[in-house]
Design a protein around this motif. Structure first.
Motif, short mmCIF file in Angstrom:
data_model
loop_
_atom_site.label_atom_id
_atom_site.label_comp_id
_atom_site.label_asym_id
_atom_site.label_seq_id
_atom_site.Cartn_x
_atom_site.Cartn_y
_atom_site.Cartn_z
N ASN A 49 41.61 -42.50 5.04
CA ASN A 49 40.45 -41.48 4.90
C ASN A 49 39.35 -41.63 5.78
O ASN A 49 38.94 -40.57 6.09
N CYS A 50 38.82 -42.79 5.68
CA CYS A 50 37.63 -42.99 6.50
C CYS A 50 37.74 -42.67 7.98
O CYS A 50 36.98 -42.31 8.73
N CYS A 51 38.95 -42.94 8.57
CA CYS A 51 39.27 -42.66 9.81
C CYS A 51 39.38 -41.23 9.91
O CYS A 51 38.82 -40.79 11.16
N TYR A 52 40.04 -40.59 9.07
CA TYR A 52 40.20 -38.92 9.47
C TYR A 52 38.91 -38.36 9.43
O TYR A 52 38.50 -37.13 10.19
N ASN A 53 37.89 -38.76 8.56
CA ASN A 53 36.45 -38.30 8.55
C ASN A 53 35.37 -38.78 9.52
O ASN A 53 34.45 -38.26 9.47
N ARG A 54 35.81 -39.83 10.19
CA ARG A 54 34.88 -40.25 11.21
C ARG A 54 34.40 -39.39 12.11
O ARG A 54 33.22 -39.44 12.39
N PRO A 55 35.06 -38.44 12.72
CA PRO A 55 34.37 -37.53 13.66
C PRO A 55 33.34 -36.71 13.21
O PRO A 55 32.58 -36.17 14.01
N TYR A 56 33.23 -36.87 11.75
CA TYR A 56 32.19 -35.64 10.98
C TYR A 56 31.05 -36.51 10.74
O TYR A 56 30.02 -36.04 10.19
N ASP A 57 31.09 -37.77 11.05
CA ASP A 57 29.87 -38.77 10.70
C ASP A 57 28.81 -38.60 11.97
O ASP A 57 28.99 -38.22 12.94
N SER A 103 46.65 -40.21 0.37
CA SER A 103 45.73 -39.25 1.59
C SER A 103 45.63 -38.15 1.28
O SER A 103 44.43 -37.53 1.32
N GLU A 104 46.93 -37.53 0.85
CA GLU A 104 46.66 -35.91 0.52
C GLU A 104 45.65 -35.71 -0.93
O GLU A 104 44.75 -34.76 -0.90
N MET A 105 45.69 -36.66 -1.93
CA MET A 105 44.88 -36.34 -2.93
C MET A 105 43.50 -36.83 -2.71
O MET A 105 42.58 -35.83 -3.07
N GLU A 106 43.10 -37.98 -1.73
CA GLU A 106 41.69 -38.19 -1.25
C GLU A 106 40.96 -36.98 -0.45
O GLU A 106 40.12 -36.50 -0.77
#
Length: 153
Positions: free
Chosen positions: A14-22, A56-59
């Protein structure tokens, strides 16, 4: 001569998917974002197979930011494999938890191991410190560097 092409499987937490938003003003975050987007392009180009899981989907569904949640969910459609919870995943996750991983991280990693993924990509330093002989655990930047070597072999 026949050349056999093996497509590697990757699992992004999950942290990879969200990295562009950091906050992109930090060099590490900017590099990890670029590497993660490069990995996504490799998936879209059919050069890598994406594996996701129920965790992945739940998080992602718990993400409080609607646009992020939708964008990540939309990318999940490119997964070649979607892992559901099994007893094997839970057993592996419990062992990983005993080794110090948080439960969600353990479930992500155990899902990737269960799927037989080649690489588990994360930006979480606690997971990166974990050594696992069943799967390579890498930061997206390190994966891209390894990918460049693989492509020139």
């Amino acid at each position: 001569m026949v050349r056999v092409v093996i497509i590697l499987q990757v699992y992004l937490d999950n942290c990879c998917y969200n990295r562009p938003y950091d906050d992109q003003s930090q060099l590490r975050i900017e590099l990890e974002t670029k590497a993660k987007l490069f990995v996504q392009q490799l998936i879209l180009d059919g050069k890598l197979e994406l594996v996701i899981s129920y965790i992945s989907e739940m998080e992602n569904s718990d993400n409080p930011f609607l646009l992020r949640r939708v964008a990540i969910k939309d990318f999940f459609q490119f997964a070649a494999v979607s892992i559901v919870e099994t007893d094997e995943i839970l057993v592996i996750a419990n062992r990983l938890k005993q080794l110090g991983l948080k439960i969600k991280n353990a479930l992500h990693l155990s899902s990737a191991i269960s799927a037989g993924c080649d690489y588990f990509l994360t930006t979480d330093d606690r997971i990166l410190k974990h050594h696992e002989n069943r799967i390579a655990i890498l930061n997206p930047v390190d994966f891209v560097l390894r990918w460049e070597v693989i492509q020139h072999e």
